[in-house]
Design a protein around this motif. Structure first.
Motif, short mmCIF file in Angstrom:
data_model
loop_
_atom_site.label_atom_id
_atom_site.label_comp_id
_atom_site.label_asym_id
_atom_site.label_seq_id
_atom_site.Cartn_x
_atom_site.Cartn_y
_atom_site.Cartn_z
N LEU A 142 -35.64 -19.64 -31.18
CA LEU A 142 -36.75 -20.12 -32.00
C LEU A 142 -38.01 -19.30 -31.76
CD1 LEU A 142 -36.34 -23.98 -31.43
CD2 LEU A 142 -35.47 -22.63 -33.36
N ASP A 143 -38.80 -19.20 -32.80
CA ASP A 143 -40.16 -18.66 -32.71
C ASP A 143 -41.08 -19.87 -32.61
OD1 ASP A 143 -42.44 -17.14 -32.79
OD2 ASP A 143 -42.21 -16.47 -34.86
N MET A 144 -41.60 -20.15 -31.42
CA MET A 144 -42.31 -21.42 -31.19
C MET A 144 -43.59 -21.20 -30.41
SD MET A 144 -40.89 -24.94 -29.41
CE MET A 144 -39.89 -25.44 -30.81
N MET A 145 -44.61 -21.94 -30.82
CA MET A 145 -45.89 -21.99 -30.11
C MET A 145 -46.10 -23.38 -29.54
SD MET A 145 -48.62 -20.13 -32.62
CE MET A 145 -49.97 -20.85 -31.67
N TYR A 146 -47.00 -23.45 -28.58
CA TYR A 146 -47.33 -24.71 -27.91
C TYR A 146 -48.82 -24.96 -28.08
CZ TYR A 146 -46.76 -28.24 -24.12
OH TYR A 146 -46.67 -29.38 -23.39
N VAL A 147 -49.18 -26.02 -28.80
CA VAL A 147 -50.57 -26.43 -28.92
C VAL A 147 -50.72 -27.74 -28.17
CG1 VAL A 147 -52.36 -27.25 -30.50
CG2 VAL A 147 -50.99 -25.24 -31.09
N MET A 148 -51.62 -27.76 -27.20
CA MET A 148 -51.71 -28.87 -26.27
C MET A 148 -53.01 -29.63 -26.48
SD MET A 148 -51.53 -28.67 -22.16
CE MET A 148 -53.30 -28.58 -22.02
N GLY A 149 -52.91 -30.80 -27.13
CA GLY A 149 -54.09 -31.60 -27.41
C GLY A 149 -54.79 -32.13 -26.18
N PRO A 175 -40.40 -17.55 -7.92
CA PRO A 175 -39.47 -18.60 -8.32
C PRO A 175 -38.02 -18.16 -8.08
CG PRO A 175 -41.10 -18.19 -10.03
CD PRO A 175 -41.24 -17.08 -9.03
N VAL A 176 -37.17 -19.10 -7.71
CA VAL A 176 -35.76 -18.78 -7.51
C VAL A 176 -35.15 -18.41 -8.86
CG1 VAL A 176 -35.57 -20.29 -5.51
CG2 VAL A 176 -35.06 -21.19 -7.79
N PRO A 177 -34.07 -17.63 -8.86
CA PRO A 177 -33.50 -17.16 -10.13
C PRO A 177 -33.20 -18.27 -11.12
CG PRO A 177 -32.54 -15.97 -8.30
CD PRO A 177 -33.38 -17.04 -7.69
N ALA A 178 -32.73 -19.41 -10.65
CA ALA A 178 -32.39 -20.49 -11.57
C ALA A 178 -33.59 -20.95 -12.37
CB ALA A 178 -31.80 -21.66 -10.78
N ILE A 179 -34.78 -20.83 -11.81
CA ILE A 179 -36.01 -21.20 -12.52
C ILE A 179 -36.57 -19.99 -13.26
CG2 ILE A 179 -38.42 -21.89 -12.18
CD1 ILE A 179 -37.43 -23.67 -9.90
N ARG A 180 -36.56 -18.86 -12.56
CA ARG A 180 -37.15 -17.65 -13.14
C ARG A 180 -36.44 -17.25 -14.43
NH1 ARG A 180 -36.88 -14.76 -8.78
NH2 ARG A 180 -35.01 -13.56 -9.29
N ASP A 181 -35.15 -17.57 -14.54
CA ASP A 181 -34.38 -17.14 -15.72
C ASP A 181 -34.17 -18.25 -16.73
OD1 ASP A 181 -34.18 -14.74 -14.38
OD2 ASP A 181 -32.23 -15.23 -13.49
N LEU A 182 -34.76 -19.42 -16.49
CA LEU A 182 -34.53 -20.54 -17.42
C LEU A 182 -35.25 -20.36 -18.73
CD1 LEU A 182 -33.29 -23.33 -17.94
CD2 LEU A 182 -35.33 -24.34 -16.93
N HIS A 183 -36.41 -19.73 -18.66
CA HIS A 183 -37.24 -19.61 -19.86
C HIS A 183 -36.70 -18.55 -20.81
CE1 HIS A 183 -38.82 -15.83 -18.31
NE2 HIS A 183 -38.99 -16.44 -17.13
N PRO A 184 -37.15 -18.55 -22.07
CA PRO A 184 -36.74 -17.50 -23.01
C PRO A 184 -37.27 -16.14 -22.56
CG PRO A 184 -37.79 -19.33 -24.15
CD PRO A 184 -38.04 -19.53 -22.70
N ALA A 185 -36.82 -15.11 -23.23
CA ALA A 185 -37.21 -13.75 -22.84
C ALA A 185 -38.29 -13.21 -23.77
CB ALA A 185 -35.99 -12.83 -22.89
N GLY A 186 -39.08 -12.27 -23.24
CA GLY A 186 -40.02 -11.50 -24.05
C GLY A 186 -40.96 -12.34 -24.87
N ASP A 187 -41.08 -11.98 -26.16
CA ASP A 187 -42.03 -12.67 -27.05
C ASP A 187 -41.59 -14.08 -27.38
OD1 ASP A 187 -43.55 -10.42 -27.06
OD2 ASP A 187 -43.03 -9.78 -29.09
N ARG A 188 -40.36 -14.45 -27.05
CA ARG A 188 -39.93 -15.82 -27.30
C ARG A 188 -40.53 -16.80 -26.29
NH1 ARG A 188 -39.06 -14.96 -32.16
NH2 ARG A 188 -36.99 -15.14 -33.09
N ARG A 189 -41.05 -16.30 -25.19
CA ARG A 189 -41.77 -17.17 -24.26
C ARG A 189 -43.00 -17.72 -24.98
NH1 ARG A 189 -42.87 -12.98 -19.56
NH2 ARG A 189 -43.22 -11.72 -21.43
N MET A 190 -43.22 -19.02 -24.88
CA MET A 190 -44.39 -19.59 -25.56
C MET A 190 -45.69 -19.01 -25.02
SD MET A 190 -43.40 -23.56 -26.37
CE MET A 190 -42.94 -24.01 -24.71
N SER A 191 -45.70 -18.65 -23.76
CA SER A 191 -46.91 -18.07 -23.18
C SER A 191 -47.12 -16.63 -23.61
CB SER A 191 -46.86 -18.15 -21.65
OG SER A 191 -45.72 -17.47 -21.15
N ALA A 192 -46.12 -16.03 -24.26
CA ALA A 192 -46.23 -14.64 -24.73
C ALA A 192 -46.06 -14.52 -26.22
CB ALA A 192 -45.19 -13.78 -24.01
N ASN A 193 -46.00 -15.64 -26.93
CA ASN A 193 -45.78 -15.59 -28.37
C ASN A 193 -46.91 -14.82 -29.05
OD1 ASN A 193 -45.82 -16.44 -31.26
ND2 ASN A 193 -44.06 -17.64 -30.61
#
Length: 818
Positions: free
Chosen positions: A88-95, A353-371
């Protein structure tokens, strides 16, 4: 067992879409984000608790908000799972903006934070820096600020998350914006109106907003409304807004993980089906899904402190207890709380972070913090602009003609729209046509995806003119649209743009901060067109008469604000084209919509707007000599009244040396050391002299001109006339008279200021006062201004009203009763 040693915890099995391994990984990621969030609030040393927690490890001032943060981290973890699984192409807006520790922790876990801030590396030293910088001098704020990767929504002020999210979604067909609405935020007026944004979404062309209403029950010290109404009432409310709500509630992590994963999967399936139907040509307004997450305030935090309930209570809203540095018992609670997340399982020996956490998130621009959409300047494309000169109004003689300047602008905007049908929109609170911009509807309709009646005009799901009677919602839409890499113009009645004063504040602050963040790319400027302004709101009366937004704007940093007062159509075209092409500013353009005189042909208008301020030679009589008086003006009506006053003076005193200075760019008045558009003292003195009287007719409150020019050499001789809070339902000219900015009062002011006129101006003064009396009598009988006022134009050679023989310009009027 030591009280500070956390027991191993195995999540109980729970039925749902997550298999046991997924459940454990998501729970571990959530624990890590919560650990990092608590660490940001409390710690400045010993980041992984490799030794007992000591006084010096705790910050001396504990600031921030914990209560909403664990819920935000919970949502983030589940969105990451969905993004990775579905690409998914997703952003996070936090009210809930003060949940800032959460998205900062998430960005660090995803690696984005370390990519843009090398000193906050994914190791022990970087973790300590992550903790220390939070709400700390030289660090970052406690809310989601521009410094936070992945954010377009500051959140320091509540009420705008949904409107920002929808602004981001417009014209982004593949984007999903997860918008977390806090239950405190949900009580604000702007948020309540923004639920209606779904009636303006075209599922074929626009992206999707997935609202997630986060109910944790409390504000700072009292319960929230939506948490204290029945499930049925809340369900009816949200369905009434046009959503299908999916409720997730509880406090058991395993059950909540499975419930939320199932609800999120269902919402994403529904969204995909809605988009498929729209692509297949099904014309309908869909009922968009949303999630209601009810979780304890301060979830996973201490249950009690000092015998008082904390988790699930208002006491966890901010810092649950604030004496952890000097109170040994409180410090013990902090240490036990942090160890309960079992950091030794979450982070490597070096702090990564341990690999299980470090690799849980999406990659590259799919990370919400890097969208990329959250750093909109990366995606920004320049507008394809028609040549504004082709829309020029012919001006054979200055000060003649009667043209609605904003209507001329409307034809230009129509063609800007035609050339940019995926990245430009105009926004107005049901005032687009009223503001004479109706030509835009020749290029596109108004966006509308609710019911339509047979006699409706210019409404379509794919329309690009955004009209809703909520200035807050429009402001949020345009901000979200700009911050994700597009362009827009917001037109509004001048008096009512004050409704968004605070939202403007936040956007201007955002721009100022992002100017100093290298990885943030410049975005298109926020362009306001303020029309239906104070001097032509005579029919609506006092309630519609207020030019004070300019004063409010000028309070902001000079690096981000610009204010323009073009006096006619050609200067308006030149100004608007410049503003639409600009980046990283807030541009305020004030221009009337009523028929007005035209002064400058297009080439002269371009030169004048480029300079921003200048002498109008054709209206001046001081060429080659010192002026007796400088008559300055800024704004369309003040310009007309100034020129009419000059005509009067030249008729009575043909040898009077008058210099007319017109100001388009208000910030040119400022010292060049204070504003990039300012002019030097030498330039200012050449225009306004160092010792001659200056009578300045200004569009807004007079004090602003004094404030902008108080350092200038001739400030003591500057006499400013403008709006002084006198208004009513009356004629256009009478509005000027009430505020003493009219031609007669301006001329009298000159008589008072020019020394050599004081002994010879008695007859002129008397005649001018007579004219004011005649005016008042005439409008009360006829209901309109005198013909010589209504039909006035600038039309002379040596002076448009040269005195003939012994006849003065203004003829005596009959006294009352004669």
């Amino acid at each position: 067992m030591d009280v500070l040693e956390a027991p191993a915890v195995t999540l109980p099995s729970a039925r749902g879409p997550l298999d046991p391994a997924e459940l454990e990984r998501i729970h571990a990621w959530w624990r890590a984000a919560n650990y990092l969030s608590v660490g940001q609030i409390y710690l400045m040393g010993n980041p992984l608790l490799r030794e007992p927690l000591l006084r010096e490890h705790v910050k001396p001032r504990l600031l921030g908000h914990w209560g909403t943060t664990p819920g935000l981290n919970f949502i983030y973890a589940h969105l990451n799972r969905a993004i990775a699984a579905r690409d998914l192409d997703m952003m996070y807006v936090m009210g809930p903006g003060h949940g800032g520790p959460g998205p900062v922790a998430s960005a660090w876990l995803e690696g984005t934070y370390s990519e843009v801030y090398a000193e906050v590396s994914q190791d022990l030293a970087g973790m300590q820096r992550l903790f220390t910088q939070f709400s700390f001098p030289g660090g970052i704020p406690s809310h989601v600020a521009p410094e936070t990767p992945g954010s377009i929504h500051e959140g320091g002020e509540l009420g705008y998350s949904l409107s920002h999210a929808y602004g981001a979604a417009f014209d982004n067909p593949d984007l999903i914006v997860a918008a977390v609405v806090g239950d405190g935020e949900a009580e604000t007026g702007p948020l309540a109106a923004s639920w209606h944004s779904n009636k303006f979404v075209d599922p074929r062309r626009d992206g999707t907003v997935l609202p997630i209403l986060h109910l944790n029950g409390y504000k700072i010290a009292s319960p929230t409304v939506l948490d204290r109404i029945s499930r049925e009432e809340l369900d009816h409310l949200l369905r009434g807004y046009g959503h299908t709500p999916h409720l997730v509630e509880g406090d058991d992590p395993a059950l909540m993980h499975q419930q939320f994963a199932a609800a999120l999967d269902q919402c994403l399936d529904d969204i995909a089906e809605i988009k498929r139907r729209a692509r297949d040509g099904v014309s309908e307004r869909p009922r968009w899904p949303m999630i209601v997450l009810r979780s304890p305030k301060g979830w996973t935090g201490p249950a009690e402190v000092d015998g008082l309930k904390v988790e699930g209570s208002w006491r966890s809203h901010q810092v649950p207890f604030t004496d952890a540095r000097d109170n040994d018992a409180h410090r013990t609670v902090v240490e036990k709380w942090l160890r309960s997340y079992r950091p030794e399982e979450l982070f490597e020996g070096d702090g990564a972070p341990v690999p299980a956490i470090r690799d849980l998130h999406p990659a590259g621009d799919r990370r919400m913090s890097a969208n990329p959409h959250a750093n909109g300047g990366v995606l920004l494309r320049a507008l394809r602009m028609p040549d504004f000169r082709e829309y020029a109004v012919p001006v054979d003689d200055p000060g003649t003609g009667a043209v609605e300047s904003t209507r001329v602008l409307g034809t230009f905007l129509r063609d800007v729209m035609r050339a940019n049908m995926t990245n430009f929109r105009v926004f107005a609170p049901d005032e687009n046509n009223s503001n004479r911009l109706g030509a835009v509807l020749e290029a596109t309709d108004r966006a509308w995806n609710a019911q339509r009646a047979p006699d409706d005009v210019s409404l379509a799901a794919d329309g690009r003119v955004m009209e809703i009677l909520s200035e807050h919602t429009l402001q949020g839409w345009v901000e979200g649209y700009l911050l994700t890499g597009r362009h827009g113009l917001f037109s509004c009645y001048e008096a009512f743009v004050h409704i968004v004063d605070s939202m403007f504040n936040q956007h201007a602050k955002w721009l100022k901060v992002t100017d100093s963040i290298p990885w943030r790319r410049p975005v298109a400027s926020l362009n306001y067109l303020l029309t239906s302004h104070v001097w032509r709101q005579d029919n609506n009366g006092f309630s519609h008469q207020d030019p004070g937004f300019i004063d409010h704007v000028v309070n902001k940093g000079p690096d981000v604000i610009r204010v323009y007062l073009p006096p006619d159509a050609n200067t308006l075209l030149s100004t608007a084209a410049h503003c639409l092409a600009s980046r990283q500013y807030v541009n305020v353009i004030v221009a009337g919509k009523q028929p007005q005189l035209q002064y400058l042909g297009m080439q002269d208008a371009i030169v004048h707007c480029t300079k921003g301020i200048g002498i109008w030679e054709w209206a001046s009589t001081d060429a080659g000599t010192e002026p007796d008086v400088v008559m300055a003006c800024a704004g369309d009506v003040p310009t007309m009244e100034t020129l009419a006053a000059v005509e009067i003076l030249r008729g009575w005193f043909p040898d009077l040396r008058v210099r007319v200075v017109n100001v388009v760019d208000l910030m040119r008045l400022v010292d060049d050391r204070e504003h990039p558009h300012g002019i030097s003292d030498r330039e200012f003195d050449s225009l306004f002299s160092t010792d001659k009287p200056v009578v300045f007719a200004y569009h807004g409150y007079p004090t602003l001109i004094h404030r902008l020019t108080y350092r200038r050499a001739n400030h003591g001789n500057m006499h400013v006339r403008g709006y002084v809070e006198e208004g009513t339902t009356t004629t256009p000219f009478d509005m000027c008279v009430l505020n003493r900015i009219d031609r007669f009062n301006l001329a009298i002011d000159v008589l008072d200021r020019v020394p050599r006129l004081q002994a010879i101006s008695a007859h002129a003064r008397e005649s001018l006062h007579d004219k004011l009396i005649e005016h008042r009598q005439y409008i009360r009988v006829h209901g309109e201004d005198m013909p010589e006022i209504r039909d006035w134009e600038w039309s002379a050679v040596a002076g448009p009203s040269t005195q003939v023989g012994n006849q003065p310009l203004v003829e005596p009027v009959q006294r009352c009763g004669s």
